[in-house]
Motif scaffolding. Structure first.
Motif, PDB file in Angstrom:
ATOM      1  N   ARG A   1       0.840  -1.201   0.000  1.00 19.48           N
ATOM      2  CA  ARG A   1       0.000   0.000   0.000  1.00 19.48           C
ATOM      3  C   ARG A   1       0.872   1.247   0.000  1.00 19.48           C
ATOM      4  O   ARG A   1       1.871   1.319   0.731  1.00 19.48           O
ATOM      5  CB  ARG A   1      -0.876  -0.012   1.262  1.00 19.48           C
ATOM      6  CG  ARG A   1      -1.878   1.095   1.329  1.00 19.48           C
ATOM      7  CD  ARG A   1      -2.511   1.115   2.700  1.00 19.48           C
ATOM      8  NE  ARG A   1      -3.420   2.258   2.786  1.00 19.48           N
ATOM      9  CZ  ARG A   1      -4.675   2.125   3.175  1.00 19.48           C
ATOM     10  NH1 ARG A   1      -5.143   0.941   3.483  1.00 19.48           N
ATOM     11  NH2 ARG A   1      -5.469   3.167   3.268  1.00 19.48           N
TER      12      ARG A   1
ATOM     13  N   SER B   1      -0.937   8.045   1.265  1.00 17.68           N
ATOM     14  CA  SER B   1      -2.120   8.722   0.690  1.00 17.68           C
ATOM     15  C   SER B   1      -1.698   9.808  -0.300  1.00 17.68           C
ATOM     16  O   SER B   1      -0.524  10.233  -0.322  1.00 17.68           O
ATOM     17  CB  SER B   1      -2.909   9.381   1.833  1.00 17.68           C
ATOM     18  OG  SER B   1      -2.116  10.454   2.341  1.00 17.68           O
TER      19      SER B   1
ATOM     20  N   ARG C   1      -5.686   1.978  -7.825  1.00 14.66           N
ATOM     21  CA  ARG C   1      -6.325   2.809  -6.787  1.00 14.66           C
ATOM     22  C   ARG C   1      -7.683   2.200  -6.466  1.00 14.66           C
ATOM     23  O   ARG C   1      -8.527   2.045  -7.349  1.00 14.66           O
ATOM     24  CB  ARG C   1      -6.467   4.245  -7.298  1.00 14.66           C
ATOM     25  CG  ARG C   1      -5.106   4.953  -7.364  1.00 14.66           C
ATOM     26  CD  ARG C   1      -5.205   6.390  -7.779  1.00 14.66           C
ATOM     27  NE  ARG C   1      -5.403   6.528  -9.206  1.00 14.66           N
ATOM     28  CZ  ARG C   1      -5.268   7.715  -9.837  1.00 14.66           C
ATOM     29  NH1 ARG C   1      -4.998   8.806  -9.148  1.00 14.66           N
ATOM     30  NH2 ARG C   1      -5.438   7.808 -11.130  1.00 14.66           N
ATOM     31  N   VAL C   2      -7.852   1.782  -5.212  1.00  9.13           N
ATOM     32  CA  VAL C   2      -9.103   1.140  -4.795  1.00  9.13           C
ATOM     33  C   VAL C   2      -9.862   2.121  -3.917  1.00  9.13           C
ATOM     34  O   VAL C   2      -9.354   2.497  -2.828  1.00  9.13           O
ATOM     35  CB  VAL C   2      -8.807  -0.167  -4.019  1.00  9.13           C
ATOM     36  CG1 VAL C   2     -10.117  -0.841  -3.592  1.00  9.13           C
ATOM     37  CG2 VAL C   2      -7.966  -1.111  -4.883  1.00  9.13           C
ATOM     38  N   HIS C   3     -11.043   2.528  -4.391  1.00 12.73           N
ATOM     39  CA  HIS C   3     -11.806   3.558  -3.669  1.00 12.73           C
ATOM     40  C   HIS C   3     -12.085   3.090  -2.245  1.00 12.73           C
ATOM     41  O   HIS C   3     -12.523   1.950  -2.030  1.00 12.73           O
ATOM     42  CB  HIS C   3     -13.126   3.830  -4.411  1.00 12.73           C
ATOM     43  CG  HIS C   3     -13.919   4.967  -3.792  1.00 12.73           C
ATOM     44  ND1 HIS C   3     -13.467   6.274  -3.794  1.00 12.73           N
ATOM     45  CD2 HIS C   3     -15.083   4.951  -3.103  1.00 12.73           C
ATOM     46  CE1 HIS C   3     -14.355   7.035  -3.154  1.00 12.73           C
ATOM     47  NE2 HIS C   3     -15.349   6.257  -2.731  1.00 12.73           N
ATOM     48  N   GLY C   4     -11.756   3.949  -1.289  1.00 14.78           N
ATOM     49  CA  GLY C   4     -12.029   3.627   0.110  1.00 14.78           C
ATOM     50  C   GLY C   4     -10.938   2.787   0.760  1.00 14.78           C
ATOM     51  O   GLY C   4     -10.952   2.559   1.973  1.00 14.78           O
ATOM     52  N   SER C   5      -9.999   2.251  -0.056  1.00  9.14           N
ATOM     53  CA  SER C   5      -8.933   1.421   0.554  1.00  9.14           C
ATOM     54  C   SER C   5      -7.569   2.067   0.398  1.00  9.14           C
ATOM     55  O   SER C   5      -6.744   2.032   1.307  1.00  9.14           O
ATOM     56  CB  SER C   5      -8.885   0.034  -0.110  1.00  9.14           C
ATOM     57  OG  SER C   5     -10.100  -0.622   0.074  1.00  9.14           O
ATOM     58  N   GLY C   6      -7.321   2.614  -0.783  1.00  8.82           N
ATOM     59  CA  GLY C   6      -6.000   3.229  -0.959  1.00  8.82           C
ATOM     60  C   GLY C   6      -5.401   2.895  -2.313  1.00  8.82           C
ATOM     61  O   GLY C   6      -6.079   2.393  -3.207  1.00  8.82           O
TER      62      GLY C   6
ATOM     63  N   PHE D   1      -2.336   0.804  -4.349  1.00  8.94           N
ATOM     64  CA  PHE D   1      -1.504  -0.390  -4.149  1.00  8.94           C
ATOM     65  C   PHE D   1      -0.567  -0.633  -5.337  1.00  8.94           C
ATOM     66  O   PHE D   1      -0.916  -0.326  -6.485  1.00  8.94           O
ATOM     67  CB  PHE D   1      -2.420  -1.612  -3.935  1.00  8.94           C
ATOM     68  CG  PHE D   1      -3.330  -1.450  -2.747  1.00  8.94           C
ATOM     69  CD1 PHE D   1      -4.591  -0.867  -2.904  1.00  8.94           C
ATOM     70  CD2 PHE D   1      -2.909  -1.820  -1.477  1.00  8.94           C
ATOM     71  CE1 PHE D   1      -5.426  -0.683  -1.801  1.00  8.94           C
ATOM     72  CE2 PHE D   1      -3.742  -1.645  -0.368  1.00  8.94           C
ATOM     73  CZ  PHE D   1      -5.004  -1.073  -0.533  1.00  8.94           C
TER      74      PHE D   1
END
Ligand code: GLP
Length: 254
Positions: free
Chosen positions: A38, A41, A71-76, A78
């Motif tokens: 990850r 931000s 980019r995974v919405h709500g997760s970050g 990677f």
């Protein structure tokens, strides 16, 4: 030209230089980070590179488009690795890697002159048992294993292959000796990796691989190489152009 317009051009140019610097710096980092890691931000990255969130997002857009991040919405965000698309153009492993901005390399696992196995003899248009050159290689991109490749070549290439650098492009070797690799018949299927292949490709036991059988021929339709390669399925996608007309010739292979 208004001052504001000029200022906007200058900002875009400056943003372009900053944006390029971010892409290059992050690309170099991605190559050394494990898949799935990850990333910080957007806010932290924008502060680190001292740019606006907009400029940073532009850089992340390019890295995502190239397959280096997700980019995974709500997760970050990677770390990912580019997926190589094996499409309609006859390419070599080396060309496939370079097309994705990846540095190819190879480890020679084996080289010998052997009697052609029946299937190989058939694919190369040779009598069963005819001597052929056998080469096994482990192919890498950026130092990460991508495929195990077992190739057989007609014996006429023995001297070329014995003296050539088999840790680089074999197709370049063939072309350099005057062979025009003009056609390819490719078959793809899913195949459970043997424990040896799984180990070589850094996959778990019983993992699936893409088994790709290639028969390359020269411009007089003489077969020049049969290769059976086992590709990491997470790094490749095979795209096929399907003809619209029902009368299009279909090839059913036994
Ligand atoms: C493709 C084929 C292989 C072939 C290779 C040659 O990857 N699937 O079977 O051996 O091209 O690649 P290179 O010229 O990089 O050695």
């Amino acid at each position: 030209m208004t001052t504001a317009f000029t200022a906007a051009i200058v900002e875009a140019q400056r943003g372009g230089a900053k944006y390029r610097r971010i892409v290059d710096a992050m690309l170099d980092e991605m190559r050394h980070k494990p898949q799935g890691e990850r990333l910080p931000s957007e806010r932290v990255l924008a502060e680190r590179f001292e740019v606006s969130r907009m400029t940073l997002r532009q850089a992340l857009d390019e890295l995502e488009q190239a397959g280096w991040i997700e980019r995974v919405h709500g997760s970050g965000t990677f770390v990912r690795r580019p997926v190589v698309s094996l499409g309609q153009v006859l390419t070599s492993f080396t060309q496939d890697m370079r097309a994705r901005g990846l540095t190819p390399s190879a480890t020679l696992l084996g080289f010998d002159v052997v009697p052609a196995p029946a299937e190989v003899a058939s694919e190369l248009g040779l009598p069963a048992g005819e001597e052929v050159v056998w080469i096994e290689r482990l192919r890498f991109a950026e130092g990460e294993p991508m495929c195990v490749e077992v190739s057989h070549f007609p014996i006429r290439f023995r001297q070329l292959l014995e003296t050539g650098d088999l840790e680089s492009s074999v197709h370049d070797l063939l072309r350099g000796s005057g062979v025009n690799i003009a056609s390819l018949v490719r078959r793809v299927c899913a195949r459970t990796a043997t424990s040896r292949t799984a180990r070589l490709l850094d996959l778990s036991d019983n993992a699936s691989t893409l088994e790709i059988d290639d028969v390359f021929a020269d411009d007089s339709q003489q077969p020049v190489q049969h290769a059976r390669s086992y590709y990491r399925p997470d790094r490749y996608v095979v795209s096929v152009q399907v003809r619209a007309h029902a009368d299009a010739p279909t090839e059913v292979r036994a």
